[in-house]
Design a protein around this motif. Structure first.
Motif, PDB file in Angstrom:
ATOM      1  N   MET A  86      -0.187  -4.101 -15.890  1.00 40.58           N
ATOM      2  CA  MET A  86       1.070  -4.495 -15.275  1.00 40.58           C
ATOM      3  C   MET A  86       2.233  -3.735 -15.882  1.00 40.58           C
ATOM      4  N   LEU A  87       3.220  -3.458 -15.054  1.00 42.08           N
ATOM      5  CA  LEU A  87       4.456  -2.813 -15.482  1.00 42.08           C
ATOM      6  C   LEU A  87       5.591  -3.803 -15.296  1.00 42.08           C
ATOM      7  N   PHE A  88       6.287  -4.109 -16.390  1.00 43.80           N
ATOM      8  CA  PHE A  88       7.445  -4.999 -16.310  1.00 43.80           C
ATOM      9  C   PHE A  88       8.717  -4.163 -16.382  1.00 43.80           C
ATOM     10  N   ARG A 141       0.850  -1.182   0.000  1.00 48.70           N
ATOM     11  CA  ARG A 141       0.000   0.000   0.000  1.00 48.70           C
ATOM     12  C   ARG A 141       0.889   1.236   0.000  1.00 48.70           C
ATOM     13  N   ILE A 142       0.584   2.176  -0.889  1.00 51.99           N
ATOM     14  CA  ILE A 142       1.367   3.410  -1.003  1.00 51.99           C
ATOM     15  C   ILE A 142       0.908   4.385   0.068  1.00 51.99           C
ATOM     16  N   LEU A 143       1.839   4.816   0.922  1.00 49.24           N
ATOM     17  CA  LEU A 143       1.496   5.697   2.031  1.00 49.24           C
ATOM     18  C   LEU A 143       1.509   7.171   1.646  1.00 49.24           C
ATOM     19  N   GLN A 144       2.404   7.548   0.740  1.00 48.13           N
ATOM     20  CA  GLN A 144       2.447   8.928   0.253  1.00 48.13           C
ATOM     21  C   GLN A 144       3.031   8.928  -1.150  1.00 48.13           C
ATOM     22  N   PRO A 145       2.589   9.862  -2.006  1.00 49.21           N
ATOM     23  CA  PRO A 145       3.083   9.888  -3.388  1.00 49.21           C
ATOM     24  C   PRO A 145       4.581  10.187  -3.434  1.00 49.21           C
ATOM     25  N   ILE A 146       5.327   9.373  -4.171  1.00 49.71           N
ATOM     26  CA  ILE A 146       6.766   9.605  -4.345  1.00 49.71           C
ATOM     27  C   ILE A 146       7.162   9.333  -5.790  1.00 49.71           C
ATOM     28  N   ARG A 147       8.193  10.046  -6.226  1.00 48.51           N
ATOM     29  CA  ARG A 147       8.807   9.764  -7.520  1.00 48.51           C
ATOM     30  C   ARG A 147      10.255   9.350  -7.267  1.00 48.51           C
ATOM     31  N   ILE A 148      10.588   8.100  -7.618  1.00 44.43           N
ATOM     32  CA  ILE A 148      11.962   7.615  -7.495  1.00 44.43           C
ATOM     33  C   ILE A 148      12.640   7.886  -8.828  1.00 44.43           C
ATOM     34  N   LYS A 149      13.587   8.809  -8.804  1.00 41.71           N
ATOM     35  CA  LYS A 149      14.154   9.328 -10.054  1.00 41.71           C
ATOM     36  C   LYS A 149      15.071   8.329 -10.748  1.00 41.71           C
ATOM     37  N   ASN A 150      15.672   7.432  -9.976  1.00 42.83           N
ATOM     38  CA  ASN A 150      16.633   6.506 -10.579  1.00 42.83           C
ATOM     39  C   ASN A 150      16.468   5.107 -10.015  1.00 42.83           C
ATOM     40  N   TYR A 151      15.232   4.612 -10.037  1.00 45.46           N
ATOM     41  CA  TYR A 151      14.969   3.266  -9.508  1.00 45.46           C
ATOM     42  C   TYR A 151      15.788   2.241 -10.276  1.00 45.46           C
ATOM     43  N   TYR A 152      16.363   1.287  -9.530  1.00 46.60           N
ATOM     44  CA  TYR A 152      17.249   0.298 -10.152  1.00 46.60           C
ATOM     45  C   TYR A 152      17.288  -0.939  -9.268  1.00 46.60           C
ATOM     46  N   ASP A 153      17.211  -2.099  -9.886  1.00 41.02           N
ATOM     47  CA  ASP A 153      17.429  -3.343  -9.147  1.00 41.02           C
ATOM     48  C   ASP A 153      17.991  -4.386 -10.104  1.00 41.02           C
ATOM     49  N   VAL A 154      18.625  -5.405  -9.554  1.00 41.29           N
ATOM     50  CA  VAL A 154      19.238  -6.425 -10.415  1.00 41.29           C
ATOM     51  C   VAL A 154      18.209  -7.444 -10.886  1.00 41.29           C
ATOM     52  N   GLU A 155      17.094  -7.564 -10.152  1.00 36.52           N
ATOM     53  CA  GLU A 155      16.088  -8.549 -10.537  1.00 36.52           C
ATOM     54  C   GLU A 155      15.044  -7.936 -11.464  1.00 36.52           C
ATOM     55  N   ASN A 156      14.404  -8.795 -12.229  1.00 36.88           N
ATOM     56  CA  ASN A 156      13.232  -8.380 -12.991  1.00 36.88           C
ATOM     57  C   ASN A 156      12.068  -8.225 -12.016  1.00 36.88           C
ATOM     58  N   SER A 157      11.191  -7.269 -12.279  1.00 38.87           N
ATOM     59  CA  SER A 157      10.006  -7.142 -11.438  1.00 38.87           C
ATOM     60  C   SER A 157       8.768  -6.918 -12.302  1.00 38.87           C
ATOM     61  N   LEU A 158       7.675  -7.538 -11.888  1.00 36.03           N
ATOM     62  CA  LEU A 158       6.390  -7.378 -12.562  1.00 36.03           C
ATOM     63  C   LEU A 158       5.407  -6.839 -11.542  1.00 36.03           C
ATOM     64  N   LEU A 159       4.904  -5.643 -11.788  1.00 32.98           N
ATOM     65  CA  LEU A 159       4.004  -4.943 -10.871  1.00 32.98           C
ATOM     66  C   LEU A 159       2.610  -4.900 -11.469  1.00 32.98           C
ATOM     67  N   ILE A 160       1.612  -5.212 -10.674  1.00 30.87           N
ATOM     68  CA  ILE A 160       0.227  -5.039 -11.105  1.00 30.87           C
ATOM     69  C   ILE A 160      -0.433  -3.991 -10.211  1.00 30.87           C
ATOM     70  N   LEU A 161      -1.047  -2.991 -10.826  1.00 30.51           N
ATOM     71  CA  LEU A 161      -1.711  -1.933 -10.068  1.00 30.51           C
ATOM     72  C   LEU A 161      -3.138  -2.368  -9.743  1.00 30.51           C
ATOM     73  N   TYR A 162      -3.437  -2.461  -8.459  1.00 30.06           N
ATOM     74  CA  TYR A 162      -4.783  -2.817  -8.034  1.00 30.06           C
ATOM     75  C   TYR A 162      -5.680  -1.577  -7.950  1.00 30.06           C
ATOM     76  N   LYS A 163      -5.246  -0.590  -7.185  1.00 32.16           N
ATOM     77  CA  LYS A 163      -6.014   0.645  -7.055  1.00 32.16           C
ATOM     78  C   LYS A 163      -5.048   1.817  -6.904  1.00 32.16           C
ATOM     79  N   GLY A 164      -5.455   2.975  -7.440  1.00 34.49           N
ATOM     80  CA  GLY A 164      -4.630   4.156  -7.295  1.00 34.49           C
ATOM     81  C   GLY A 164      -3.895   4.516  -8.566  1.00 34.49           C
TER      82      GLY A 164
END
Length: 308
Positions: A61-63, A22-45
């Motif tokens: 979904m965002l891959f 759950r997102i607690l406050q709006p944020i923009r991560i300017k340089n998000y980076y990770d070594v793993e692949n991630s698949l995000l599905i937006l439920y609400k918001g």
């Protein structure tokens, strides 16, 4: 199509984590980076990504391929708090809340589900990283959405065999993402190149050697002996087939191995740097922060903070 089947058959898939957040406050991560692949599905918001704040619609979904830096906005994009990756990793409990109640998956406002995983060809090369593709949207794929939910449910449960089921479901996710890419003719050129160079046995030998000797001498001279080509030619040969030079690839593999050790052991930063091939700890720390945007010590702390 046969080439793609061969690639899929050669993939070693590893589940890393699944979260309902759950997102607690709006944020923009300017340089998000990770070594793993991630698949995000937006439920609400609201979630958006990229320089143009491309929106992810609810149910979409965002891959994000491993190793790909991207700007991601969680929550309303009009007035988000701008943070860098280090700030987010260090204080993410201020921005995210973890849901551990399986009854509430998808029910909270401003929430999303996420599965992170590795997918390596011949257990050596990150498949999606090797394609050098940008993050992209997967629109209204009910089968994929259901698979993510099933993984979240299993991960929250205490049922026997949950690890095996999660592994199988994660493999399904990888296959469905590849199918989506092919069916929608995304990144056709990258796929064609990728399927070609994975056929070259000398290149496969180099990949395997690097994986098995990540802490040792991986100079072009050594790689040339592995591939049975000249030292002058091996860099050109590797780059011609993969699009990157071998030493850049080796550094990425070393840093990826370092992240794994930070997350799974209590070894010192010095010991980890040495184990992945860096004799100079200070140089290892500089290169680590340059690649990931955060110091190695904070990467370890990140894994202990709510494990999000």
């Amino acid at each position: 199509m046969e080439d793609y089947n061969k690639i899929i058959e050669s993939l070693g898939v590893k589940f890393i984590k699944a979260r309902n957040i759950r997102i607690l406050q709006p944020i923009r991560i300017k340089n998000y980076y990770d070594v793993e692949n991630s698949l995000l599905i937006l439920y609400k918001g609201e979630v958006s990504f990229g320089e143009e704040d491309t929106p992810v619609e609810e149910g979409d979904m965002l891959f994000i391929p491993g190793g790909k830096m991207v700007s991601v906005t969680y929550g309303n994009a009009e007035k988000p708090k701008a943070v860098n990756n280090e700030e987010f990793m260090t204080h993410r409990e201020l921005y995210f809340d973890l849901n551990m109640d399986s009854q509430n998956i998808g029910s909270h406002d401003n929430s999303f589900g996420m599965v992170a995983f590795e997918a390596k060809v011949f257990d050596s090369v990150n498949f999606f990283t090797s394609l050098d593709i940008p993050p992209f949207l997967i629109k209204k794929d009910e089968k994929l959405a259901q698979t993510i939910k099933e993984i979240l449910l299993e991960d929250m449960s205490d049922e026997i065999g949950k690890g095996r089921i999660i592994k199988i479901k994660t493999e399904e996710i990888v296959i469905e993402v590849i199918r989506y890419i092919i069916q929608n003719r995304l990144f056709v050129e990258q796929l064609a190149t990728n399927s070609t160079y994975f056929k070259d046995p000398r290149l496969i030998d180099i990949f395997a050697y690097i994986k098995d000797h990540i802490g040792g001498d991986l100079s072009n001279k050594v790689l040339a002996n592995v591939a049975n080509v000249s030292e002058d030619y091996v860099g050109q040969y590797f780059k011609m087939l993969t699009g990157i030079n071998p030493q850049d690839y080796i550094e990425y593999q070393r840093m990826e191995a370092a992240v794994g050790l930070l997350r799974t052991t209590k070894k010192s930063i010095r010991a980890i740097g040495s184990e992945v091939g860096y004799k100079d700890t200070a140089y290892f720390c500089r290169r680590f922060k340059m690649m990931f945007g955060i110091p190695a010590g904070k990467m370890r702390r990140r894994e202990s903070l709510m494990n999000i």
